[in-house]
Design an enzyme around this catalytic site. Structure first.
Site, mmCIF file in Angstrom:
data_model
loop_
_atom_site.group_PDB
_atom_site.id
_atom_site.type_symbol
_atom_site.label_atom_id
_atom_site.label_comp_id
_atom_site.label_asym_id
_atom_site.label_seq_id
_atom_site.Cartn_x
_atom_site.Cartn_y
_atom_site.Cartn_z
ATOM 1 N N HIS A 261 131.400 7.147 -7.339
ATOM 2 C CA HIS A 261 131.871 7.859 -6.145
ATOM 3 C C HIS A 261 132.994 8.832 -6.500
ATOM 4 C CE1 HIS A 261 132.669 8.080 -1.712
ATOM 5 N NE2 HIS A 261 133.872 8.415 -2.154
ATOM 6 N N GLU A 262 134.033 8.319 -7.150
ATOM 7 C CA GLU A 262 135.187 9.171 -7.446
ATOM 8 C C GLU A 262 134.863 10.220 -8.508
ATOM 9 O OE1 GLU A 262 137.646 9.176 -5.510
ATOM 10 O OE2 GLU A 262 137.153 7.310 -4.455
ATOM 11 N N HIS A 265 133.605 13.252 -6.787
ATOM 12 C CA HIS A 265 134.702 14.112 -6.330
ATOM 13 C C HIS A 265 135.290 14.902 -7.497
ATOM 14 C CE1 HIS A 265 135.015 12.814 -2.203
ATOM 15 N NE2 HIS A 265 135.210 11.541 -2.519
ATOM 16 N N GLU A 291 132.589 14.922 0.149
ATOM 17 C CA GLU A 291 131.958 13.613 0.165
ATOM 18 C C GLU A 291 130.475 13.679 -0.184
ATOM 19 O OE1 GLU A 291 133.164 10.609 0.305
ATOM 20 O OE2 GLU A 291 135.211 11.346 0.511
#
Length: 493
Positions: A261-262, A265, A291
């Site tokens: 997830h990170e 980003h 996102e």
């Protein structure tokens, strides 16, 4: 003043704002990853000063005339026109909020974060509510100042994170999604299975975090990875993109999904148009767009059987004892185990957006004044019962689990679901261009996937509004259809 002189002044001003924001970001990173507990009050004052300086710079009188002239004469350059448009928007918002309120909000937020850090292990919801209440009051004050007479105060906060979005638009969108999720959750209940109890070394998990980051293309020469109570990503300036993960000795899956997830980003931040560094265009057009990248990598790559087939040899090498008797099938089923759970960041993909809807409905009521902070813990538990059929046994696993409200980020949570909708649409577009993502994932061939995202999303920065950017990238309007179809295929087929 000549047009060239105006552009020079604009760029100087914009880069000053970028530097001040970067300093705040760096101070926030340190607060979450390395600052001693006694530094909380001093850090609150520091961040308050930086916020006040940033606000003072945004609203300075002399830049207003420069922006007015550039608005009239920005030429045919799409990026420059976007820079001016975004700068004017941000300045007009800032002019509605007094500097004293900006400083008070920053200080209240930093104090609330420090209370949150100390209150969570003790399940001290009373202290947390005491710190949150003045922050909510200040946030309401800011929302009303931004919205003006008769405006929806929540929209003014939402507009900071998802420009152009409104509560009136999101409420029916989320209602449609909620309705569509109900039969999927019923059919997917029990999909997958958790891993057997074991100990997963935390240092080894950080090794896996770095390995995954390398696999997906994260440039560690211009990046860093650490641990924090809540995973997050920040970029203080060009050439410095950082993200954190969270490890648990009883579960290796949460670390992997957090890293995916990170890293999504972080890859976006590393892919911003370098030629526009220090300007408003060197950013995502919305947090929903941001996102979309994290949810793409986490769900459409990281929760697939192909990904866990790729990861299994690395997991065996990192955890020889815990992996005894386990294979890629066991890891895949653990990563896709569907069961209503308490923690949003560790929720399965089917129930995740119900966690977001819960937060959206509660913070909407908070900002409208329909819900008091003192009543928030009970309201949280009731919403959990209504949406997920479970109630947390502690407030640490309930209303205190996220850092967003302590940081004053009201209006942020809806962007997770907007991003999930965009991610599903991007995944379909990627498969149309690249072929099955499962084949690329199984072989660890992520360069083409990253190149697709760089071309369709990253390189544009904030030159286009988010819905237009994703619409051009996918050929689709904002709707939940692709997300629901993805969930049906992945969890009920």
């Amino acid at each position: 003043m000549s047009r060239d002189a105006d552009w020079t002044r604009f760029l100087q001003w914009s880069r000053t704002l970028t530097d001040l924001a970067g300093a705040s970001s760096l101070a926030g990173w340190d607060r979450e990853t390395g600052m001693p507990p006694a530094g909380g009050e001093g850090r609150a004052r520091m961040l308050g000063t930086l916020a006040a300086m940033h606000h003072r710079e945004v609203v300075r009188d002399d830049i207003g005339a420069v922006l007015a002239r550039l608005t009239e004469d920005s030429g045919d350059d799409e990026a420059r026109a976007a820079m001016v448009r975004l700068a004017v928007r941000d300045r007009e918002r800032a002019l509605r909020v007094p500097e004293s309120l900006v400083r008070a909000l920053s200080e209240a937020s930093s104090r609330c974060v420090m209370v949150w850090i100390e209150a969570r292990p003790a399940d001290d919801v009373g202290s947390w509510c005491d710190a949150l209440a003045p922050l909510v009051d200040l946030t309401r004050e800011r929302a009303h100042a931004l919205a003006g007479d008769g405006g929806e105060p929540y929209d003014a906060l939402l507009d900071e994170f998802e420009p152009g979005a409104t509560a009136a638009q999101l409420e029916p969108l989320f209602a449609e999604l909620r309705e569509g999720l109900a039969p999927i959750l019923e059919a997917a209940a029990g999909h997958g299975r958790p891993l057997p109890a074991s100990r997963w070394d935390r240092d080894a998990q950080m090794g896996i975090a770095h390995l995954i980051a390398d696999l997906v293309g994260f440039d560690r020469e211009s990046g860093a990875i650490a641990q924090s109570a809540h995973p997050f990503t920040c970029s203080p300036h060009v050439g410095d993109v950082r993200f954190t993960t969270r490890t648990r000795e009883d579960d290796p899956i949460g670390n992997v999904t957090a890293v995916m997830h990170e890293a999504g980003h972080a890859l976006y931040d590393q892919g911003m148009p370098a030629e526009h560094a220090g300007t408003p265009v060197h950013a995502a057009p919305s947090l929903g767009a941001h996102e979309s990248q994290s949810r793409f990598w986490e769900n459409h790559i990281g929760r697939t059987r192909a990904f866990w087939s790729l990861m299994t040899p690395h997991m065996r090498a990192a955890f020889p004892d815990a992996m005894t008797g386990l294979d890629d099938d066991a890891l895949y089923h653990a990563a896709t185990f569907v069961e209503p759970s308490l923690i949003r960041v560790e929720a399965d993909e089917v129930t995740y957006n119900l966690h977001v809807i819960l937060r959206f409905e509660l913070e909407l009521a908070l900002i409208r004044g329909d819900l008091a902070v003192a009543d928030l813990p009970d309201a949280w538990n009731e919403k959990m019962r209504e949406l997920l059929g479970i109630v947390p046994g502690t407030h640490t696993d309930g209303v205190m689990q996220d850092i967003h409200w302590p940081e004053g980020m009201f209006g942020y949570f809806p962007t997770y679901t907007v991003g999930s909708i965009y991610a599903a649409q991007l995944a379909e577009a990627a498969e149309q261009e690249l072929g099955p993502l499962a084949d690329l994932t199984r072989d660890g061939e992520f360069a083409g996937v990253l190149a697709f995202l760089r071309e369709r999303v990253h390189r544009h920065g904030a030159t286009l509004p988010a819905q237009e950017l994703i619409g051009r990238a996918t050929g689709l309007p904002q709707r939940p259809d692709e997300l629901l179809s993805h969930l049906r295929r992945a969890y009920t087929a």
